[in-house]
Enzyme design. Structure first.
Site, mmCIF file in Angstrom:
data_model
loop_
_atom_site.group_PDB
_atom_site.id
_atom_site.type_symbol
_atom_site.label_atom_id
_atom_site.label_comp_id
_atom_site.label_asym_id
_atom_site.label_seq_id
_atom_site.Cartn_x
_atom_site.Cartn_y
_atom_site.Cartn_z
ATOM 1 N N SER A 1 0.844 -1.189 0.000
ATOM 2 C CA SER A 1 0.000 0.000 0.000
ATOM 3 C C SER A 1 0.879 1.238 0.000
ATOM 4 C CB SER A 1 -0.884 0.004 1.256
ATOM 5 O OG SER A 1 -1.517 1.254 1.456
ATOM 6 N N TYR B 1 -2.399 -0.098 10.394
ATOM 7 C CA TYR B 1 -2.310 -0.529 9.002
ATOM 8 C C TYR B 1 -0.973 -0.114 8.394
ATOM 9 C CZ TYR B 1 -3.695 -0.936 4.058
ATOM 10 O OH TYR B 1 -3.761 -1.263 2.724
#
Length: 269
Positions: free
Chosen positions: A146, A159
């Site tokens: 990501s 995250y």
């Protein structure tokens, strides 16, 4: 459409979103697919739809259910796929979650541990199980990370920490596996047009000024954050990057962080 002819690819998180896009794209180019996702009625039905789409390309697919946090379950599912389709050539570690955002000091242990367990440990489990079944001639490992592994994401430290760690894992794996002709690379999508982005909770977080914001309302905000003025990338944009890294076109590419984000990480203001 033959860049993956004769190859077998393992893909986790394949029931929808980026995982389904990768499964169908690689199949379009000739790959047979081992597709894994969580057990459960709704997810298994979505996995069946992925299988239908892959078979529509003329390729074979074996589906299996496993929580990537459960290494033994992943191993069993991978072996079942390999026993039918043959040794793996490609491992796409895609399964991941992003939920319950908030300031770092307000995230409770359960939420923190779940993110690390799925996004980091689950990726490690996938690679461990997949590498054991790779063709002796070598192969390609692709980890879907990501942009949260590249820049700070306030409100998502659990995250972001997991995705930063995944990048470190991939760099180490590239060094460890290079002598076996196994390449290891990461793909870093920005916001993508999948349920992880396109959901009411995200819309509300992006547009707190509105009572019931829509995708179009959220897009107004997100498009200001990229150099190309796009709010998000499409799953096909990510799966095309994965295809390149899976194919022989990238035969000398390893240790790379490929960013697919419309310029999100490069925008300075």
């Amino acid at each position: 459409m033959t860049r993956m002819t004769g190859k077998v690819a393992l893909i986790t998180g394949a029931a929808g979103g980026l995982g389904r896009a990768c499964a169908t794209r690689l199949a379009e180019e000739g790959a047979d697919i081992v597709a894994l996702d969580l057990p459960g009625g709704r997810t298994e039905a979505e996995l069946d739809e992925t299988a239908r789409l892959v078979r529509a390309t003329g390729r074979r697919i074996v589906t299996g259910t496993a929580d990537v946090r459960d290494f033994d379950a992943v191993v069993a599912a991978v072996r079942a796929g390999v026993s039918e389709l043959g040794p793996l050539d490609v491992v796409v570690a895609n399964a991941g979650i992003s939920d319950n955002p908030g300031p770092s000091w307000e995230i409770d242990d359960e939420i923190w541990n779940r993110s690390i367990d799925v996004n980091l440990t689950g990726t490690w489990h996938t690679v461990k199980a997949g590498v054991a079944e790779l063709d002796p001639a070598g192969g390609s490992v692709i980890i879907v990370s990501s942009t949260a592994a590249i820049k700070a994401v306030p409100g998502a430290s659990h995250y972001s920490a997991a995705k930063h760690a995944v990048t470190g894992l991939a760099k180490t794996l590239a060094n460890e596996l290079g002598a076996r002709a196994i390449r290891v690379n990461t793909v870093h999508p920005g916001a993508a047009a999948t349920p992880m982005t396109l959901n009411p909770a995200t819309f509300a977080r992006l547009r707190p000024d509105l009572d019931a914001p829509t995708a179009d309302d959220a897009a107004e905000v997100l498009s200001t954050k990229t150099l190309l003025r796009v709010p998000w990338v499409e799953p096909a944009d990510v799966s095309n990057a994965v295809l390149f890294l899976a194919s022989d076109e990238s035969r000398y590419v390893t240790g790379l962080q490929m960013v697919v984000d419309g310029g999100l990480t490069q925008k300075v203001a």
